[in-house]
Design a protein around this motif. Structure first.
Motif, PDB file in Angstrom:
ATOM      1  N   LYS A  43       0.838  -1.203   0.000  1.00 48.38           N
ATOM      2  CA  LYS A  43       0.000   0.000   0.000  1.00 48.38           C
ATOM      3  C   LYS A  43       0.874   1.254   0.000  1.00 48.38           C
ATOM      4  N   GLY A  74      -0.749  -2.430  -6.894  1.00 49.82           N
ATOM      5  CA  GLY A  74       0.051  -2.565  -5.677  1.00 49.82           C
ATOM      6  C   GLY A  74       0.603  -3.965  -5.475  1.00 49.82           C
ATOM      7  N   ILE A 101       0.590  -5.078   3.045  1.00 49.64           N
ATOM      8  CA  ILE A 101      -0.738  -5.494   3.465  1.00 49.64           C
ATOM      9  C   ILE A 101      -0.740  -6.987   3.759  1.00 49.64           C
TER      10      ILE A 101
END
Length: 106
Positions: A43, A74, A101
């Motif tokens: 992210k 991403g 993430i």
């Protein structure tokens, strides 16, 4: 006392026309270790500089052979010669200034 002088001639290299079928040709290079591929969601990346930073930090990890970043999603795909610990990847991504993430399946 007499002085002796030696003349050294450069070695000549002859090209070989051996096809290798008799096993006397050049030895084959060992096969490269099989590569593993892991995908992660990162992210905060918004530009080429972000991609460069994440790539540079991940390439510092032991065993990493290549890094591919899809800026739009991403997704970061990391090729390596050994399994990578999520904590190591998270630390590298954090060092680059972004947030991991998690690992993506498949």
């Amino acid at each position: 006392m007499s002085e002796t002088t030696a003349t050294v001639q450069p070695a000549t290299v002859e090209a070989s026309s051996c096809c290798g079928s008799c096993s006397t040709g050049a030895a084959e290079a060992p096969a490269a270790p099989s590569a593993l591929s892991s995908a992660f969601q990162v992210k905060g990346m918004t530009c080429g500089h972000c991609v460069s930073s994440v790539t540079a930090e991940l390439k510092k990890l032991d065993g990493v052979t290549d890094v591919a970043v899809d800026l739009a999603t991403g997704k970061v795909t990391v090729g390596s010669t050994r399994p990578l610990a999520d904590a190591d990847v998270a630390a590298a991504v954090d060092e680059a200034g972004y947030d991991l993430i998690g690992r993506l399946d498949g």
